[in-house]
Design a protein around this motif. Sequence first.
Motif, PDB file in Angstrom:
ATOM      1  N   LEU A   1       2.181   9.257  -6.098  1.00  0.00           N
ATOM      2  CA  LEU A   1       2.725  10.596  -5.874  1.00  0.00           C
ATOM      3  C   LEU A   1       3.804  10.923  -6.896  1.00  0.00           C
ATOM      4  CD1 LEU A   1       2.933  13.158  -4.155  1.00  0.00           C
ATOM      5  CD2 LEU A   1       4.534  11.935  -2.665  1.00  0.00           C
ATOM      6  N   ALA A   2       4.684   9.954  -7.179  1.00  0.00           N
ATOM      7  CA  ALA A   2       5.744  10.195  -8.159  1.00  0.00           C
ATOM      8  C   ALA A   2       5.161  10.435  -9.545  1.00  0.00           C
ATOM      9  CB  ALA A   2       6.705   9.006  -8.179  1.00  0.00           C
ATOM     10  N   SER A   3       4.130   9.669  -9.904  1.00  0.00           N
ATOM     11  CA  SER A   3       3.497   9.856 -11.213  1.00  0.00           C
ATOM     12  C   SER A   3       2.841  11.230 -11.314  1.00  0.00           C
ATOM     13  CB  SER A   3       2.459   8.758 -11.446  1.00  0.00           C
ATOM     14  OG  SER A   3       3.055   7.479 -11.391  1.00  0.00           O
ATOM     15  N   THR A   4       2.199  11.654 -10.224  1.00  0.00           N
ATOM     16  CA  THR A   4       1.557  12.972 -10.222  1.00  0.00           C
ATOM     17  C   THR A   4       2.583  14.086 -10.372  1.00  0.00           C
ATOM     18  OG1 THR A   4      -0.198  12.098  -8.795  1.00  0.00           O
ATOM     19  CG2 THR A   4       0.038  14.491  -8.922  1.00  0.00           C
ATOM     20  N   LEU A   5       3.679  13.988  -9.624  1.00  0.00           N
ATOM     21  CA  LEU A   5       4.722  15.011  -9.721  1.00  0.00           C
ATOM     22  C   LEU A   5       5.365  15.019 -11.105  1.00  0.00           C
ATOM     23  CD1 LEU A   5       6.444  14.626  -6.233  1.00  0.00           C
ATOM     24  CD2 LEU A   5       4.855  16.409  -6.970  1.00  0.00           C
ATOM     25  N   LEU A   6       5.547  13.821 -11.690  1.00  0.00           N
ATOM     26  CA  LEU A   6       6.131  13.758 -13.026  1.00  0.00           C
ATOM     27  C   LEU A   6       5.213  14.399 -14.062  1.00  0.00           C
ATOM     28  CD1 LEU A   6       8.355  12.767 -14.900  1.00  0.00           C
ATOM     29  CD2 LEU A   6       7.164  10.564 -15.044  1.00  0.00           C
ATOM     30  N   ALA A   7       3.912  14.095 -13.960  1.00  0.00           N
ATOM     31  CA  ALA A   7       2.963  14.701 -14.899  1.00  0.00           C
ATOM     32  C   ALA A   7       2.919  16.212 -14.740  1.00  0.00           C
ATOM     33  CB  ALA A   7       1.572  14.102 -14.675  1.00  0.00           C
ATOM     34  N   LEU A   8       2.952  16.682 -13.485  1.00  0.00           N
ATOM     35  CA  LEU A   8       2.958  18.123 -13.245  1.00  0.00           C
ATOM     36  C   LEU A   8       4.219  18.768 -13.809  1.00  0.00           C
ATOM     37  CD1 LEU A   8       1.597  20.557 -11.930  1.00  0.00           C
ATOM     38  CD2 LEU A   8       2.763  19.967  -9.793  1.00  0.00           C
ATOM     39  N   GLY A   9       5.362  18.094 -13.630  1.00  0.00           N
ATOM     40  CA  GLY A   9       6.602  18.629 -14.170  1.00  0.00           C
ATOM     41  C   GLY A   9       6.593  18.697 -15.684  1.00  0.00           C
ATOM     42  N   LEU A  10       6.039  17.660 -16.335  1.00  0.00           N
ATOM     43  CA  LEU A  10       5.951  17.678 -17.795  1.00  0.00           C
ATOM     44  C   LEU A  10       5.026  18.787 -18.281  1.00  0.00           C
ATOM     45  CD1 LEU A  10       5.767  13.838 -18.552  1.00  0.00           C
ATOM     46  CD2 LEU A  10       7.705  15.384 -18.931  1.00  0.00           C
ATOM     47  N   ALA A  11       3.914  18.972 -17.559  1.00  0.00           N
ATOM     48  CA  ALA A  11       2.991  20.040 -17.949  1.00  0.00           C
ATOM     49  C   ALA A  11       3.651  21.408 -17.836  1.00  0.00           C
ATOM     50  CB  ALA A  11       1.735  19.979 -17.081  1.00  0.00           C
ATOM     51  N   LEU A  12       4.382  21.617 -16.750  1.00  0.00           N
ATOM     52  CA  LEU A  12       5.084  22.890 -16.591  1.00  0.00           C
ATOM     53  C   LEU A  12       6.151  23.070 -17.660  1.00  0.00           C
ATOM     54  CD1 LEU A  12       5.482  23.013 -12.703  1.00  0.00           C
ATOM     55  CD2 LEU A  12       3.903  24.345 -14.117  1.00  0.00           C
ATOM     56  N   ALA A  13       6.813  21.973 -18.030  1.00  0.00           N
ATOM     57  CA  ALA A  13       7.835  22.063 -19.071  1.00  0.00           C
ATOM     58  C   ALA A  13       7.223  22.442 -20.414  1.00  0.00           C
ATOM     59  CB  ALA A  13       8.582  20.732 -19.177  1.00  0.00           C
ATOM     60  N   VAL A  14       6.052  21.864 -20.733  1.00  0.00           N
ATOM     61  CA  VAL A  14       5.383  22.195 -21.996  1.00  0.00           C
ATOM     62  C   VAL A  14       4.965  23.656 -22.018  1.00  0.00           C
ATOM     63  CG1 VAL A  14       3.330  21.741 -23.377  1.00  0.00           C
ATOM     64  CG2 VAL A  14       4.635  19.837 -22.425  1.00  0.00           C
TER      65      VAL A  14
ATOM     66  N   GLU B   1       0.830  -1.203   0.000  1.00  0.00           N
ATOM     67  CA  GLU B   1       0.000   0.000   0.000  1.00  0.00           C
ATOM     68  C   GLU B   1       0.867   1.256   0.000  1.00  0.00           C
ATOM     69  OE1 GLU B   1      -3.324   2.396  -0.074  1.00  0.00           O
ATOM     70  OE2 GLU B   1      -3.135   0.228  -0.407  1.00  0.00           O
ATOM     71  N   ALA B   2       1.922   1.259   0.817  1.00  0.00           N
ATOM     72  CA  ALA B   2       2.821   2.415   0.840  1.00  0.00           C
ATOM     73  C   ALA B   2       3.530   2.588  -0.499  1.00  0.00           C
ATOM     74  CB  ALA B   2       3.842   2.248   1.964  1.00  0.00           C
ATOM     75  N   ARG B   3       3.890   1.483  -1.142  1.00  0.00           N
ATOM     76  CA  ARG B   3       4.555   1.592  -2.441  1.00  0.00           C
ATOM     77  C   ARG B   3       3.611   2.120  -3.506  1.00  0.00           C
ATOM     78  NH1 ARG B   3       7.628  -3.524  -4.988  1.00  0.00           N
ATOM     79  NH2 ARG B   3       5.504  -4.355  -5.012  1.00  0.00           N
ATOM     80  N   ARG B   4       2.344   1.701  -3.452  1.00  0.00           N
ATOM     81  CA  ARG B   4       1.369   2.232  -4.416  1.00  0.00           C
ATOM     82  C   ARG B   4       1.186   3.733  -4.235  1.00  0.00           C
ATOM     83  NH1 ARG B   4      -1.336  -2.808  -3.560  1.00  0.00           N
ATOM     84  NH2 ARG B   4      -2.507  -1.900  -1.832  1.00  0.00           N
ATOM     85  N   ARG B   5       1.131   4.170  -2.981  1.00  0.00           N
ATOM     86  CA  ARG B   5       0.987   5.605  -2.737  1.00  0.00           C
ATOM     87  C   ARG B   5       2.206   6.370  -3.231  1.00  0.00           C
ATOM     88  NH1 ARG B   5      -1.460   5.721   3.454  1.00  0.00           N
ATOM     89  NH2 ARG B   5      -3.487   4.753   2.968  1.00  0.00           N
ATOM     90  N   THR B   6       3.380   5.808  -3.021  1.00  0.00           N
ATOM     91  CA  THR B   6       4.601   6.468  -3.487  1.00  0.00           C
ATOM     92  C   THR B   6       4.629   6.566  -5.005  1.00  0.00           C
ATOM     93  OG1 THR B   6       5.794   5.623  -1.550  1.00  0.00           O
ATOM     94  CG2 THR B   6       7.117   6.392  -3.410  1.00  0.00           C
ATOM     95  N   LEU B   7       4.239   5.477  -5.681  1.00  0.00           N
ATOM     96  CA  LEU B   7       4.202   5.502  -7.145  1.00  0.00           C
ATOM     97  C   LEU B   7       3.178   6.506  -7.659  1.00  0.00           C
ATOM     98  CD1 LEU B   7       4.488   1.684  -7.974  1.00  0.00           C
ATOM     99  CD2 LEU B   7       6.245   3.442  -8.239  1.00  0.00           C
TER     100      LEU B   7
END
Length: 320
Positions: free
Chosen positions: A110-123, A102-108
Amino acid sequence: MIPLIKVFSKLASVRVGALVAATCIILIALPVACSQPDVRGLVFKYYLEALEASKSGIDVSEAVRLLNDALEKLESGDLADALSYVEKVPDSLSRARASFEEARRRTLLLASTLLALGLALAVVAYKRLPTLYARFMVWYLSQYRFRRVRGRRCSTLKSTIISEEVAAVLLAIIVVAGVFAISQVLMAGRVVEPFCALGTLGPHKKIGDYPSRVVVGEPVKLWIYVGNYMGYPAYFRVLVKLGDRSSVMSEKGFNAPLIASFERILAHNESTLIPLSFRVEREGTNLRHIVELWMYNETVGKFTFTNRWNQVLFNATRTG
């Protein structure tokens, strides 16, 4: 002649009856004996499962505590309580695995959300970069002004913003701080120099208050300290021996009589104190109370001597 035959026949019937009764008792007791569980074998089995789980980063502290409770009950001869503790270990490991997943799913997530946000900001930054750069240059050039330098005829262009040297120093500080922070995150939880610790304490749990003279037949009380800093749950075996000056050490420990043994499973960065009470049955001078620390070696599949040991020297007399 006939009375003798009757006597022998009666004796034979008695022996046959006794043999039948003994056979029945064995047949009744055999399933009961076979049904007795091997608690120590179960402890060892579940320890290996906990060890494998810990390698994946799963918190197995509860399972280790249950296994230790079972070992202590075994030492006191309470088989039923030891078995009750061991039977709780599989459920504890299952809960630990579920919590880890469960903790690993939450970490993944969160990481996916931050990555998507970073890509959006980069675009967004890429699309608006020319406009942002033009605005920045307009602001940057507006910070300059002309002024006359005393003692010179020409005018020099001076800047009111931070100089390039100061900016370079600040940038270097930021880079060094970032590298240090990342290294601390990567090194967190990693054991650089794994080791285990062994110590013998006096009756009051202190170093140095050891008895220098004991009375033959009277109990001697000491404490044994064991610490695990190996980076994983370790299965220790403590051997207590009574030797003298002729006792020498080898890869199999000291060649001295064994008077007690204990087993403990400790999680990383965990320690324990083991109470010890023994009696000396002979007189002697410079007797050696020797404590050896053994640890289960997963590579060879057995307990091996860690070469960690300590001793207490004392004399034994008949009178106090």
